[in-house]
Scaffold this active site. Structure first.
Site, PDB file in Angstrom:
ATOM      1  CG  HIS A 244      -1.820  -1.228   1.184  1.00 38.98           C
ATOM      2  ND1 HIS A 244      -2.309  -1.789   2.327  1.00 38.98           N
ATOM      3  CD2 HIS A 244      -2.227  -2.043   0.168  1.00 38.98           C
ATOM      4  CE1 HIS A 244      -2.991  -2.890   2.028  1.00 38.98           C
ATOM      5  NE2 HIS A 244      -2.957  -3.063   0.722  1.00 38.98           N
ATOM      6  NE  ARG A 263       8.125   2.445   4.284  1.00 41.33           N
ATOM      7  CZ  ARG A 263       6.951   2.191   4.848  1.00 41.33           C
ATOM      8  NH1 ARG A 263       5.834   2.594   4.257  1.00 41.33           N
ATOM      9  NH2 ARG A 263       6.876   1.555   5.989  1.00 41.33           N
ATOM     10  CB  SER A 297       0.551  -0.554   9.541  1.00 39.22           C
ATOM     11  OG  SER A 297      -0.594  -1.079   8.921  1.00 39.22           O
ATOM     12  CB  SER A 298       5.685   0.664   9.571  1.00 34.12           C
ATOM     13  OG  SER A 298       5.286   1.765   8.778  1.00 34.12           O
ATOM     14  CB  CYS A 350      -5.924   2.545   5.721  1.00 31.52           C
ATOM     15  SG  CYS A 350      -4.192   2.902   5.771  1.00 31.52           S
TER      16      CYS A 350
HETATM   17  N1  ARG Z   1       2.526  -0.701   4.515  1.00 29.98           N
HETATM   18  C1  ARG Z   1       2.264   0.477   5.280  1.00 29.98           C
HETATM   19  C2  ARG Z   1       3.219   0.603   6.438  1.00 29.98           C
HETATM   20  O1  ARG Z   1       3.214  -0.206   7.292  1.00 29.98           O
HETATM   21  C3  ARG Z   1       0.866   0.518   5.790  1.00 29.98           C
HETATM   22  C4  ARG Z   1      -0.120   0.822   4.746  1.00 29.98           C
HETATM   23  C5  ARG Z   1      -1.507   0.729   5.252  1.00 29.98           C
HETATM   24  N2  ARG Z   1      -2.386   1.183   4.252  1.00 29.98           N
HETATM   25  C6  ARG Z   1      -3.551   0.647   3.959  1.00 29.98           C
HETATM   26  N3  ARG Z   1      -4.248   1.174   2.985  1.00 29.98           N
HETATM   27  N4  ARG Z   1      -4.015  -0.411   4.588  1.00 29.98           N
HETATM   28  O2  ARG Z   1       3.982   1.516   6.526  1.00 29.98           O
END
Ligand code: ARG
Length: 366
Positions: A244, A263, A297-298, A350
């Site tokens: 995402h 990133r 998630s982070s 999200c």
């Molecule tokens: N991969 C992202 C992170 O942990 C979290 C993205 C969550 N977004 C979503 N649409 N569910 O940094």
């Protein structure tokens, strides 16, 4: 009959949105695609089953409050109809022992103009999740004669859709980053796979993250489906779990994007923004050192904000660095507490899906 569905980007004035629900949420069992989502050192490894009721109630309280704040800002809010997620998913091609939740809607529903597409997600546990939104989409279909209700080709999700032993060994963070840099992800090119949240919409241009949940075949599908739009595959080499785009690369208004400093978009892929005088600013550091318990998630959910229009933006209430940065960038941040909902799949962007934003299909990169 009125126009109900219209949205071409993430920053034009928001008028109508879907906000997810945490009811009946389950931590799904491991499967070829999701093992990748749970970091090796996470306390969630190997754990699955219904989420503790108390955490569901807390998340729902914050989701309800988000809905209330949105309504106070003149945004119409719709909510999905949760299913009993604690059931297996069985198709002719696979069986997995549980579903997940109807959070976050952003992963499932992709709005492009007057069309909403249900995404062909790679997680077996999310195979039926779109059904939670079907009552709403059915209503939009009845009321809006221009609404295009779509479903991307349904994937089969056989074992051929995943690389075997992708996560078998205990791979180090360095190796993970190397895999991201080499564009070596868990999904194969067997069939079209994408999550809606990997697609960043900027009018005539779609910037799509190629990562663990979205493959190259998806890019090809978008090119054929939207011959009038420009499709750009983007990669963010510093992300060990590229899933995402909305905690990585987040537009705030025409000409301004915040980018996760861990990133960064590669030079080559920045050119189109620079050539059109867009500013890419490093996002502020998260206020927290770790995500809340049982969270996928982070800490970078800090930048997963919900833009209401070119000035107003909803930011998580404890993310003081991000709130401050919004102010400096000339935005008006609206703090809303949301950390109790993070574990259910994400933060403020999200947890929502666009139904209607004013504005049309602009060409920001002529
Ligand atoms: N991969 C992202 C992170 O942990 C979290 C993205 C969550 N977004 C979503 N649409 N569910 O940094």
């Amino acid at each position: 009959m009125a126009k109900i569905v219209n949205s071409w980007n993430d920053f034009d004035p928001l008028k109508h949105v879907i906000v997810g629900r945490a009811d009946n949420s389950v931590i799904p069992n491991e499967e070829p695609a999701t093992s990748e989502k749970v970091p090796v050192d996470s306390e969630m490894r190997g754990m699955w089953g219904p989420r503790p009721l108390e955490t569901v109630e807390k998340a729902n309280a914050q989701l309800d409050n988000l809905a209330k704040v949105l309504e106070e800002h003149g945004v119409k809010v719709d909510r999905p109809t949760p299913l009993q997620w604690n059931q297996p998913v069985i198709t002719p091609d696979f069986r997995t022992d549980s579903m997940m939740t109807c959070m976050p809607p952003r992963d499932v529903l992709l709005t492009i103009g007057s069309e909403i597409i249900a995404a062909p997600m790679s997680f077996r546990c999310r195979y039926w999740e779109y059904l939670a939104y079907w009552p709403l989409l059915s209503q939009y279909f009845n009321e809006d004669p221009e609404f295009l209700w779509s479903q991307a080709p349904r994937p089969r999700l056989t074992d051929k859709s995943y690389k075997h032993n992708y996560y078998d060994e205990k791979i180090s963070l360095e190796e993970r980053l190397e895999r991201t840099a080499n564009k070596d992800f868990v999904t194969t090119e067997e069939e079209i796979l994408f999550d809606a949240a990997d697609v960043l919409r900027l009018g005539k241009d779609l910037f799509i993250q190629h990562g663990l949940t979205t493959n190259r075949k998806a890019m090809e599908w978008f090119k054929r489906k939207y011959p009038d739009l420009r499709i750009h595959a983007v990669n963010f080499p510093g992300d060990p779990y590229p899933i995402h785009i909305d905690a990585t690369f987040v537009p705030l208004r025409p000409g301004l994007i915040i980018n996760n400093p861990h990133r960064r978009l590669p030079e080559e892929q920045r050119k189109i923004f620079e050539a059109n005088d867009w500013e890419i600013v490093d996002a502020a550091m998260p206020a927290h050192e770790t995500p809340p318990p049982l969270c996928y998630s982070s800490v970078w959910l800090s930048m997963n904000c919900l833009v209401l229009d070119h000035k107003n933006v909803i930011v998580e209430a404890s993310e003081h660095n991000q709130l401050e940065q919004m102010d400096k960038l000339g935005m008006n941040p609206i703090p809303v507490p949301f950390r109790d909902a993070y574990a259910f799949g994400g933060a403020l962007h999200c947890a929502t899906a666009d139904v209607y934003r004013e504005g049309g299909c602009e060409d920001y990169f002529p």
